[in-house]
Scaffold this active site. Structure first.
Site, PDB file in Angstrom:
ATOM      1  CE  LYS A 200      -1.001   4.292  -4.717  1.00  0.00           C
ATOM      2  NZ  LYS A 200      -3.101   3.748  -4.783  1.00  0.00           N
TER       3      LYS A 200
ATOM      4  CE  LYS B 207       3.223  -3.966  -3.512  1.00  0.00           C
ATOM      5  NZ  LYS B 207       3.026  -4.007  -2.268  1.00  0.00           N
TER       6      LYS B 207
ATOM      7  CE  LYS C 271      -4.910  -6.254  -6.825  1.00  0.00           C
ATOM      8  NZ  LYS C 271      -3.955  -6.198  -5.861  1.00  0.00           N
TER       9      LYS C 271
END
Length: 321
Positions: free
Chosen positions: A108, A189, A192
Site C-alpha cells: 500500500k 475477490k 466492499k
C-alpha cells in the site's frame, strides 16, 4: 477459549463478507467470543469521517442482524483510550523492522511519498485489539495472517521480558471455498472497497438489484454449466455461491442446470433468500438509531470491562502504572 475477529468499514458489507466470515461467526461463536467493527483501521488512508461513521453503524447492524448476539459485538473506536494505551506499550515492544516488513504496508505504500504513519503502525493496533481481549484464536483471511503472527511475537516478547499478561493467539484460516469473486471480474475477490460496484453484491442491496447483478455476471465460454474453476472461474464463482447458500457441492449444482440464464436466476434467488432475513433485520435496526446506540454502548462496556485488567497489568509491569 476466546475467538476474536473484526471487519473494517471500508465499504458496505458484501456477499463475500457474509458467506466467508459473518455467517460463520454467528453459527460457530461461543459465549466468550467477540466480534468488532474495526473503524480505526479504516483511518490509515484518506477517508470521509461522516461516511466512516455511517458505515460503522451499518456494519454493526449487519453483524447483529446476522445472528451474532449483541453482547458479543462492539465498535473499535469505543475502546480508543484502552487501545491507544496498549498500542503504545506494544510499539515499545515492537521493532521498526518488524512493522516495516508487513506485506500490506509494502504493497500500500509502494510508490507513495505521503503514506500515513498509521499504515505502518496499524498492525500493532491490531495486535492490541487481539491481546486486550485475551483472544486465543483469530479467524482471518490469508492477507491478515502475518499480522496475527506479529501479535504472537509481541505477546511472547512482552510476557518473557516483563511478566505473563497476554494469551498468545493463533490465526484460524477460513474453510476452503470461502472466497467469493467479483461478478464482473472473477480475477479479483469481491470487495466492499471496490471502486466499481457492478460485480459486488451488498448485503443490504434490494432484491431486484441483486438479480440484475447476477444476470450480468461474467460466465466465460462454453455452452453448458460445468464446474471448472481454473478454466472457467466466472462460472465456478456462481456455482460456489449457489453451493454456499444451499449447502450443496458446486459440481452437483452445475449438473442441475442446462443453461447459464437458468443458473443465474437460480443463484440470484438463493442469494436473495439467504440475505433476506439479514437485510430486513438490519434495515429495521438502522431505522431505530436509539436501539442501535443502546446495543453499541452495551457492547463497548462489556469489551472494555473484559480488557481493562490486562491493560492495567501491562502498564504496571512495563513501569507506567
Amino acid at each position: 477459549m476466546i475467538r476474536f475477529s473484526g471487519i473494517t468499514p471500508s465499504g458496505h458489507a458484501q456477499l463475500g463478507n457474509y458467506l466467508g466470515a459473518i455467517q460463520r461467526w454467528a453459527a460457530e461463536g461461543g459465549e466468550d467470543d467477540l466480534y468488532f467493527v474495526s473503524d480505526l483501521h479504516a483511518m490509515t488512508t484518506t477517508h470521509n469521517p461522516a461516511k466512516l461513521r455511517g458505515l460503522s453503524g451499518e456494519l454493526l447492524a449487519v453483524l447483529i442482524a446476522s445472528g451474532i448476539p449483541p453482547e458479543r459485538v462492539f465498535v473499535q473506536s469505543d475502546l480508543a483510550r484502552q487501545l491507544g494505551a496498549l498500542t503504545w506499550v506494544l510499539e515499545c515492544t515492537c521493532s521498526y523492522g518488524e512493522a516495516a516488513r508487513m506485506i500490506q504496508f509494502k504493497e500500500k505504500s509502494k510508490g507513495r511519498t505521503g503514506s500515513r504513519l498509521s499504515l505502518l503502525t496499524y498492525p500493532v493496533l491490531m495486535a492490541a485489539d487481539i491481546l486486550l481481549q485475551g483472544a486465543a484464536e483469530v479467524p482471518v483471511g490469508e492477507d491478515q495472517r502475518q499480522h496475527v503472527e506479529l501479535a504472537r511475537v509481541l505477546a511472547r516478547r512482552f510476557n518473557n521480558t516483563y511478566g505473563e499478561v497476554f494469551t498468545v493467539p493463533a490465526a484460524v484460516l477460513p474453510p476452503t471455498g470461502a472466497r467469493v469473486r467479483d461478478l464482473a471480474d472473477p480475477a479479483r475477490k469481491m470487495s466492499k472497497s471496490a471502486r466499481d460496484s457492478a460485480g459486488v453484491v451488498s448485503v443490504l442491496d434490494p432484491a431486484e438489484l441483486v438479480r440484475r447483478k447476477f444476470r450480468r455476471a461474467v460466465t466465460d465460454g462454453g455452452s453448458v454449466p460445468e464446474y471448472l474453476p481454473e478454466q472457467r472461474p466466472g462460472l465456478a464463482n456462481l456455482l460456489e455461491i449457489m453451493a454456499a447458500c444451499t449447502g450443496t457441492k458446486p459440481a452437483d449444482v452445475a449438473a442441475e442446470y442446462g443453461s447459464y440464464g437458468a443458473l443465474k436466476d437460480a443463484v440470484a434467488d438463493a442469494v436473495i433468500e439467504t440475505l433476506r432475513p439479514v437485510r430486513e433485520s438490519a434495515t429495521a435496526l438502522l431505522a431505530d438509531p436509539g436501539e442501535l446506540d443502546r446495543v453499541r454502548r452495551a457492547g463497548a462496556v462489556r469489551a472494555s470491562e473484559r480488557g481493562e485488567h490486562r491493560l492495567q497489568s501491562a502498564l504496571r509491569l512495563i513501569g507506567a502504572g
